[in-house]
Design a protein around this motif. Sequence first.
Motif, mmCIF file in Angstrom:
data_model
loop_
_atom_site.group_PDB
_atom_site.id
_atom_site.type_symbol
_atom_site.label_atom_id
_atom_site.label_comp_id
_atom_site.label_asym_id
_atom_site.label_seq_id
_atom_site.Cartn_x
_atom_site.Cartn_y
_atom_site.Cartn_z
ATOM 1 N N SER A 47 -18.388 16.241 15.935
ATOM 2 C CA SER A 47 -17.654 17.103 15.009
ATOM 3 C C SER A 47 -18.431 17.304 13.704
ATOM 4 C CB SER A 47 -16.277 16.503 14.712
ATOM 5 O OG SER A 47 -16.398 15.199 14.174
ATOM 6 N N ILE A 60 -12.629 22.561 27.095
ATOM 7 C CA ILE A 60 -12.657 23.682 26.157
ATOM 8 C C ILE A 60 -13.773 24.612 26.599
ATOM 9 C CG2 ILE A 60 -11.785 22.395 24.171
ATOM 10 C CD1 ILE A 60 -14.690 22.291 23.134
ATOM 11 N N GLN A 65 -12.633 23.161 15.793
ATOM 12 C CA GLN A 65 -12.211 24.523 16.122
ATOM 13 C C GLN A 65 -10.683 24.664 16.083
ATOM 14 O OE1 GLN A 65 -14.011 24.926 20.009
ATOM 15 N NE2 GLN A 65 -15.953 25.648 19.166
ATOM 16 N N GLY A 110 -8.565 23.083 17.693
ATOM 17 C CA GLY A 110 -7.963 22.759 18.973
ATOM 18 C C GLY A 110 -7.246 23.897 19.652
ATOM 19 N N GLU A 111 -7.578 25.130 19.272
ATOM 20 C CA GLU A 111 -6.831 26.270 19.801
ATOM 21 C C GLU A 111 -7.012 26.449 21.307
ATOM 22 O OE1 GLU A 111 -8.041 29.621 17.564
ATOM 23 O OE2 GLU A 111 -7.210 28.916 15.671
ATOM 24 N N LYS A 112 -8.209 26.127 21.813
ATOM 25 C CA LYS A 112 -8.507 26.379 23.218
ATOM 26 C C LYS A 112 -8.601 25.091 24.022
ATOM 27 C CE LYS A 112 -11.025 30.629 22.074
ATOM 28 N NZ LYS A 112 -12.305 31.347 22.165
ATOM 29 N N LEU A 113 -8.147 23.969 23.452
ATOM 30 C CA LEU A 113 -8.200 22.691 24.144
ATOM 31 C C LEU A 113 -7.198 22.683 25.305
ATOM 32 C CD1 LEU A 113 -9.394 19.806 24.092
ATOM 33 C CD2 LEU A 113 -7.480 19.147 22.629
ATOM 34 N N LYS A 114 -7.694 22.420 26.506
ATOM 35 C CA LYS A 114 -6.854 22.428 27.694
ATOM 36 C C LYS A 114 -6.286 21.030 27.895
ATOM 37 C CE LYS A 114 -9.604 26.143 29.733
ATOM 38 N NZ LYS A 114 -10.445 26.583 30.855
ATOM 39 N N VAL A 123 -16.699 16.371 23.108
ATOM 40 C CA VAL A 123 -16.105 17.701 23.330
ATOM 41 C C VAL A 123 -14.791 17.840 22.569
ATOM 42 C CG1 VAL A 123 -15.107 19.215 25.084
ATOM 43 C CG2 VAL A 123 -17.248 18.016 25.561
ATOM 44 N N VAL A 124 -13.965 16.792 22.586
ATOM 45 C CA VAL A 124 -12.697 16.838 21.865
ATOM 46 C C VAL A 124 -12.934 16.895 20.354
ATOM 47 C CG1 VAL A 124 -10.584 15.554 21.352
ATOM 48 C CG2 VAL A 124 -11.411 15.691 23.702
ATOM 49 N N ALA A 184 -13.539 20.340 19.532
ATOM 50 C CA ALA A 184 -12.292 21.106 19.634
ATOM 51 C C ALA A 184 -11.447 20.947 18.372
ATOM 52 C CB ALA A 184 -11.506 20.660 20.859
ATOM 53 N N SER A 202 -21.908 24.385 20.535
ATOM 54 C CA SER A 202 -20.979 23.265 20.670
ATOM 55 C C SER A 202 -21.449 22.271 21.725
ATOM 56 C CB SER A 202 -19.575 23.772 21.015
ATOM 57 O OG SER A 202 -19.604 24.638 22.136
#
Length: 420
Positions: A157, A335, A380, A382-386, A373-374, A377, A341
């Motif tokens: 991050s 993500i 970012q 966390g908008e696109k975190l699955k 990766v988290v 996210a 990234s």
Amino acid sequence: MSESWLQLGFTAILAFYVAWNLGANDVANSMGTSVGSKAVTLRQALIIAGVLEFSGALFFGQGVSKTLATEVVNPSLFVEQPQVLLLGMIAVLISSGLWLQIATIQGLPVASSHAVVGGIAGFSIVAVGVGAVAWGSIGQITLAWLIAPVISGAIASLLYFILKGSILNAPNPINQLQEWIPWLSFLLISVFGVIVFPSLFNNSFFTSLSVPTHDFALLTGATAIMGLTLYSWKQLGKGINDLNVENSQKDPVERQLGRFQVISACFVAFAHGSNDVGNAIAPLSAIAHILRTGTIPLGDFTIPFWILALGGIGIVSGLAVQGKNVITTVGENIIPLQPSSGLCAEIATATTVLIASRLGLPVSTSQALVGGVVGIALIQQGEKLKLQTLQSVLLAWVITLPITALLAAISFTLLRWLFS
């Protein structure tokens, strides 16, 4: 003698089976983000990972293997019964291999270190009792498991925050990238050089030469930095000249960062081979030592070269044949990744895992990478975190240790009954 060779051959096949499934499952740790960001194709990823995974296992895999073989159980309790430890390590190979294969089929990146430590603890409790487990060592290993994804996430991050503010959101990102290339080059090679070279150049070949080993490390690191910097400048100039050429990656800055990401992925592959090979070969190393000497392995024993090579070959074979499933989970299903990234996640993962390998701690490369990766996210927002994928991955991590402990306990009970 023939019986010992038969036992060793059988356990070598089991260790290869574990290494195969480890490679099939954990190839995503080194190449998942690169494939997900389209920096490399799947075929290119498998070739690159194969070479670097084998190299990491061969040249930097001693420390973790020794830890798993000698420090998870209390060796003093097996001094009078080395054959019990031998059967237990066979049970560990069976339980780890089965669980890794199941997880790979499901596309879940589980922690192979959890599987081996769980297996060792499971058979030890059945064989001798709760006191057979070196709970202090397991506590240190568990702490490393918890800290590794946090450290990797923090590094990733921070790097992405700097990269985003300094290059991606700059008024003229191409010019900014041109200024940052030397620093990116220095960062990439420093991660590898500072952690790996001091140990790599302490092997018997280099110590037999008259030149001090630290000079080898400094010379190699300096050469690599200069070469990487020149290569990066060349590739950047080529990329700028080709901006009008059709390319699957429309953003020229991301396209150039994709070249850096391939290099960072190589470091992660080396780091993974160095740490996770121990999960496959530590039980085999203990078995080989028992068959050769009739005694249990202690902390000062050496892992034979052929065992390190067997683990490396097994990892490469597994990732080449079955590595596709888990790559998709890590590279695409947590993500959406861009080279920028993915680069930050891989640098963070390589740094975390190589430090752990240097300390002899069996951490989870998959946990470190997912943590990275988290971490990105979160930057970012966390908008696109699955979250559904992340929940499945976390569940697989949690249940790995108890499941493999149970499988190893059952396997050991059956083996002891068969050979009683």
